[in-house]
Enzyme design. Structure first.
Site: not given
Ligand code: UD1
Ligand code: CA
Length: 452
Positions: A13, A76, A328, A375, A418, A435
Site C-alpha cells: 500500500r 507469517g 554552503r 554589492a 568599483a 577601469r
C-alpha cells in the site's frame, strides 16, 4: 536480551519501489527508528528479519551489531521469528519489535520488560476505541488465554477492545519450542506469532501485559497516509519538547526537525523552518520564517532572517544572515559578520565584523576582519578545471561589481575601485582599480525612429 525486528513485509500500500521500512520519518528510516530504540535496551543480539526489497534493507545498515536473516517466502509473523532462532542466545529472553512501528518509546519497552518476570511471556497491549484489524486479547477471569486475529475472531471476540500491539518478550527456549509447534491452519494460512500465547497458557507459563504511554507508540505504517500521520505526531512531540525547554516557536505545527536540534536559552523560531542533521542554535538565536538549516552551528545572539539556506556551516555570535542568503558547505562566519540578500558563500572563512550585504558570490576565499564586500562582488574561483583561493586581508574595502580572479590576494586595508577585474594581487593600504577611462561625447544625439 535478544531483539528481533520483523521487517520482511512488502508494504504494497505504500505504492513505492522502496521497501516500506526504508521510508523516512523525520529524516530517518522507519526501521532506523526501531533499531535506535532497540539499542537503548543494550541487546546482546539484534536480528532483523528482511525479505521484500531484497538486499536494500541490509545495505541501508552498515552496523556490526546487527545480524540480518532473510525470510523467503513470507509465511507469517511466527515464521518470520523462526528465521531469527539460530542467532538467538538461549540464556536471555527475546523481545519482538516491528520495523514498521517506528514510534514506540524506550520507556514503554522498559515497562514491558519490567512486567516480564523471568520465565514468563509479556505482551504490550493497548485499548483501542476502534480495534478493527488487530489481534484481540482474549481473557478468562482477567487472565490472557490467547489472541484472536481479526480474520479468525468470533463476533464476541471482535467486540473486545484490548488489542495486541505485536510487541512481546518471551523466554527464548520456550519461544523456540512454541514456534516449532505452530500450524498455519487459520483464515490466512499463516504461521501466527500470536498463537504462542495459547502455547504458553497450555504450558502453564504466566502471561503478563503492559500498556504503552500512548496509543501512537504502537501505530504502524502501511500507507503514505499513515506515514504522514506518524510524521506529524513525531514532529508535534518534538515541538512540545522544545517548548518545554523554553524555545519560542511561532507555531509548533509548522516546524520540521529531521535530525537533532539543540537550542540554548531564549531561542526563537518562526514558522516553516526545517532543521536537518545536527543543528545547534546557541542562546538568543532567532531564526526567521522559512529557513532550511542543515548540519550547522549558529552562535550566540545571531539573527537568521527569513528564507535562508544554511548547509554545513558555522555562524559566529551576533552575526546577521539574510533574508535570502545561502551558506554552503565549509562556510565559517566570524562574530558579528553580516551576510545579506542573494549572497552565496562556499568553502570560505569570513572574519569578525566583515560584511557582504548584497548580491555576491564568495567561493574558496579567506576573508579577514572588518572587510566590506560591495554589492555584485564575485570570486572567480574556477577556471573550468581547477579551483583557486582568494585571500582578502583585514580592513580591505572591495568596491561594488568587482571580480577577483583567483588565485589572488588583497592586502590589509586595500581599497578596490568599483567594477575592478582583479587579476594580480592588490597591495595593502592602496587604491587599486581596473577601469576603462570614462568619456563623454559632445554633440551626440539620440537616434530617432525611422519613418517608413
Ligand atoms: C499482527 C498481529 C496482530 C497485531 C498486529 C499489530 C500476527 C499474526 N498478528 O497482525 O495480532 O494486532 O500485528 O500491528 O502476528 N512480517 C514479516 N514476515 C511475515 C509477515 C509479517 O516480517 O511473513 C512483518 C511485517 O513486515 C510487519 C509485521 O511483521 O512489519 C506485522 O505483519 P502484518 O502482516 O502487518 O501483521 P498484522 O496482520 O497487522
Ligand atoms: Ca500490520
Amino acid at each position: 536480551m535478544n531483539v528481533v525486528i520483523l521487517a520482511a513485509g512488502m508494504g504494497k500500500r505504500m505504492q513505492s519501489a522502496l521497501p516500506k521500512v526504508l521510508h523516512p520519518l523525520a529524516g530517518k528510516s522507519l526501521l532506523g527508528h526501531v533499531v535506535d530504540t532497540a539499542r537503548t535496551l543494550s541487546p546482546t543480539r539484534l536480528c532483523i528479519i528482511y525479505g521484500h526489497g531484497g538486499d536494500a534493507v541490509p545495505a541501508a545498515f552498515a552496523a556490526t551489531d546487527i545480524v540480518f536473516a532473510k525470510q523467503e517466502p513470507q509465511l507469517g509473523t511466527g515464521h518470520a521469528v523462526m528465521q531469527a532462532l539460530p542467532f538467538l542466545d538461549d540464556d536471555t529472553p527475546t523481545l519482538v519489535l516491528y520495523g514498521d512501528v517506528p514510534l514506540t518509546t524506550s520507556a514503554s519497552l522498559k515497562k514491558l520488560l519490567a512486567c516480564a518476570a523471568p520465565g514468563s511471556l509479556a505482551i504490550l497491549t493497548v485499548d483501542m476505541p476502534d480495534p478493527t484489524g488487530y489481534g484481540r486479547m482474549v481473557r478468562e477471569d482477567g487472565k490472557i488465554v490467547r489472541i484472536a486475529e481479526q480474520k479468525d475472531a468470533t463476533e464476541a471476540e471482535r467486540a473486545l477492545t484490548e488489542i495486541n500491539t505485536g510487541i512481546l518478550i518471551a523466554p527464548t527456549p520456550h519461544l523456540k519450542r512454541w514456534l516449532a509447534s505452530l500450524s498455519n491452519n487459520n483464515a490466512q494460512g499463516e504461521y501466527y506469532l500470536t498463537d504462542i500465547v495459547a502455547c504458553a497458557v497450555a504450558d502453564g507459563v504466566p502471561v503478563h501485559s503492559a500498556q504503552p504511554g500512548a496509543i501512537w507508540e504502537t501505530l504502524g505504517v502501511n500507507s503514505k497516509v499513515q506515514l504522514a500521520e506518524l510524521e506529524r505526531i513525531f514532529q508535534r512531540n518534538l515541538a512540545n519538547q522544545l517548548l518545554e525547554q523554553g524555545v519560542t516557536l511561532a507555531d509548533p505545527a509548522r516546524l520540521d526537525v529531521r535530525g537533532t536540534l539543540v537550542c540554548g536559552r531564549d531561542v526563537t523560531i518562526d514558522v516553516g523552518c526545517i532543521f536537518e542533521g545536527d543543528v545547534v542554535l546557541a542562546d538568543n538565536v532567532s531564526v526567521g520564517a522559512h529557513c532550511v538549516i542543515r548540519q550547522a552551528r549558529i552562535g550566540n545572539g545571531a539573527q537568521i532572517k527569513p528564507f535562508c539556506h544554511i548547509d554545513d556551516a558555522v555562524v559566529g555570535a551576533a552575526a546577521v544572515i539574510g533574508p535570502y542568503a545561502r551558506l554552503r558547505p565549509g562556510t565559517t562566519l566570524g562574530e558579528g559578520a553580516h551576510v545579506g540578500n542573494f549572497v552565496e558563500i562556499k568553502n570560505s572563512q569570513i572574519g569578525n565584523g566583515s560584511k557582504a550585504n548584497h548580491l555576491a558570490y564568495i567561493g574558496d576565499a579567506t576573508i579577514g576582519a572588518r572587510v566590506n564586500i560591495g554589492a555584485g562582488t564575485i570570486t572567480c574561483n574556477y577556471d573550468g578545471v581547477n579551483k583557486s583561493r582568494t585571500i582578502i586581508e583585514d580592513d580591505a574595502f572591495i568596491g561594488s561589481d568587482t571580480q577577483l580572479v583567483a588565485p589572488v590576494r588583497v592586502g590589509a586595508g586595500a581599497t578596490l575601485g568599483a567594477g575592478t577585474t582583479l587579476t594580480k594581487d592588490a597591495p595593502a593600504g592602496k587604491l587599486t582599480l581596473s577601469r576603462s577611462k570614462q568619456v563623454t561625447l559632445d554633440g551626440w544625439q539620440r537616434p530617432t525612429k525611422l519613418q517608413k
